[in-house]
Design a protein around this motif. Structure first.
Motif, mmCIF file in Angstrom:
data_model
loop_
_atom_site.group_PDB
_atom_site.id
_atom_site.type_symbol
_atom_site.label_atom_id
_atom_site.label_comp_id
_atom_site.label_asym_id
_atom_site.label_seq_id
_atom_site.Cartn_x
_atom_site.Cartn_y
_atom_site.Cartn_z
ATOM 1 N N ALA A 4 4.468 3.554 4.200
ATOM 2 C CA ALA A 4 5.607 4.155 3.516
ATOM 3 C C ALA A 4 6.894 3.380 3.770
ATOM 4 C CB ALA A 4 5.770 5.606 3.957
ATOM 5 N N GLU A 5 7.861 3.630 2.921
ATOM 6 C CA GLU A 5 9.175 3.020 3.045
ATOM 7 C C GLU A 5 9.767 3.293 4.428
ATOM 8 O OE1 GLU A 5 11.329 0.464 1.624
ATOM 9 O OE2 GLU A 5 10.773 1.589 -0.166
ATOM 10 N N GLY A 6 10.290 2.258 5.075
ATOM 11 C CA GLY A 6 10.961 2.421 6.345
ATOM 12 C C GLY A 6 10.060 2.420 7.561
ATOM 13 N N PHE A 7 8.740 2.301 7.377
ATOM 14 C CA PHE A 7 7.823 2.347 8.515
ATOM 15 C C PHE A 7 7.729 1.008 9.239
ATOM 16 C CE2 PHE A 7 6.715 6.541 7.673
ATOM 17 C CZ PHE A 7 5.721 6.988 8.537
ATOM 18 N N LEU A 8 8.224 -0.057 8.630
ATOM 19 C CA LEU A 8 8.168 -1.370 9.267
ATOM 20 C C LEU A 8 9.576 -1.855 9.598
ATOM 21 C CD1 LEU A 8 5.525 -3.279 7.094
ATOM 22 C CD2 LEU A 8 5.168 -2.163 9.298
ATOM 23 N N PRO A 9 9.759 -2.470 10.766
ATOM 24 C CA PRO A 9 11.051 -3.095 11.061
ATOM 25 C C PRO A 9 11.361 -4.176 10.029
ATOM 26 C CG PRO A 9 9.658 -2.974 13.023
ATOM 27 C CD PRO A 9 8.793 -2.618 11.854
ATOM 28 N N PRO A 10 12.643 -4.466 9.787
ATOM 29 C CA PRO A 10 12.991 -5.461 8.761
ATOM 30 C C PRO A 10 12.293 -6.805 8.946
ATOM 31 C CG PRO A 10 14.949 -4.259 9.446
ATOM 32 C CD PRO A 10 13.829 -3.807 10.344
ATOM 33 N N ALA A 11 12.191 -7.277 10.189
ATOM 34 C CA ALA A 11 11.557 -8.579 10.408
ATOM 35 C C ALA A 11 10.092 -8.560 9.985
ATOM 36 C CB ALA A 11 11.674 -8.980 11.882
ATOM 37 N N HIS A 12 9.398 -7.464 10.249
ATOM 38 C CA HIS A 12 7.995 -7.352 9.855
ATOM 39 C C HIS A 12 7.873 -7.259 8.328
ATOM 40 C CE1 HIS A 12 5.881 -6.551 13.796
ATOM 41 N NE2 HIS A 12 7.153 -6.521 14.150
ATOM 42 N N ALA A 13 8.756 -6.473 7.710
ATOM 43 C CA ALA A 13 8.715 -6.335 6.252
ATOM 44 C C ALA A 13 8.927 -7.682 5.577
ATOM 45 C CB ALA A 13 9.775 -5.338 5.793
ATOM 46 N N ILE A 14 9.888 -8.450 6.072
ATOM 47 C CA ILE A 14 10.150 -9.769 5.496
ATOM 48 C C ILE A 14 8.984 -10.719 5.775
ATOM 49 C CG2 ILE A 14 11.643 -11.800 5.649
ATOM 50 C CD1 ILE A 14 13.952 -9.833 6.291
ATOM 51 N N GLY A 15 8.461 -10.668 6.992
ATOM 52 C CA GLY A 15 7.363 -11.556 7.345
ATOM 53 C C GLY A 15 6.127 -11.332 6.500
#
Length: 226
Positions: A4-15
């Motif tokens: 879901a939205e927001g479940f990953l830290p920004p660095a992980h989402a970008i990676g």
């Protein structure tokens, strides 16, 4: 498999977005090439995408308190090879995030990597291995559908464990917990998806065999058998 939205830290989402992007770009080229060289494939490509959309939108409650979904990507991987499913699966996930609130936009890369990249490649590998070991089309399809489903959820569990390690045991402890959340529901669901794939390809053999022959899924029948 829908993080879901927001479940990953920004660095992980970008990676994960950067990790999935080359596969999706390669898939887009594969789809364009398939449609340009074989315009008659357009309808079957759309059907493969719709099949994935419908199956992966089915939300089933899990006895562990989460929810599980089929994926449907194994069928498209058998028909068109995994690169095509990288694009189709990502498009499916994008529409599900926008229309159904399944998954999110910031987590689209992670969800695409698990469902549209890992799942199809594992499923196709299982299909090829089954055929090489002497299994027919339908056993190969069962293996593709079931293992594409399971591989997607294993990947999702590992993605979540990496993003949210256990305070005491780190990544291994978190991975065990997240895998446990999915395992009880996902194993029988994967078996069910494999059986559904067998039924689907039985119908394709009866009604669309020329397409399967053109795609190299089955060998052409001798003229006297037609």
């Amino acid at each position: 498999m829908h993080i879901a939205e927001g479940f990953l830290p920004p660095a992980h989402a970008i990676g994960w977005t950067l990790a999935a992007a080359p596969f999706v770009a390669h898939g887009a080229r594969a789809v364009v090439r398939e449609v340009r060289e074989h315009p008659e494939s357009t309808l079957l490509l759309g059907a493969a995408g719709a099949f994935t959309f419908v199956l992966s939108a089915v939300k089933l409650p899990s006895v562990t308190g989460s929810s599980s979904h089929p994926t449907g990507t194994g069928a498209g991987a058998v028909l068109f090879r995994p690169p095509v499913m990288a694009l189709l699966g990502t498009v499916v996930l994008l529409f599900q995030a926008l229309l159904l609130a399944h998954g999110g936009l910031t987590t689209l890369g992670a969800n695409a990597f698990s469902m549209a990249v890992v799942g199809p490649w594992v499923g196709y590998g299982a299909y090829r291995l089954t055929r090489r070991l002497g299994g027919g089309l339908l056993p190969g399809v069962f293996a593709a559908m079931a293992l594409a489903d399971l591989a997607t959820y294993v990947t999702t569990a590992l993605q979540l464990a990496w993003a949210h390690p256990d305070a005491a045991t780190g990544f291994p402890g978190a991975a065990a917990k997240f895998l446990g959340v999915f395992a009880l529901t996902q194993v029988p669901l994967a078996v069910g998806e494999g059986l559904l794939g067998v039924l689907l390809f039985r119908a394709l053999l009866a009604n669309a065999r020329p397409d399967l022959e053109r795609l190299g899924v089955v060998a052409p029948q001798p003229e006297e058998a037609r």
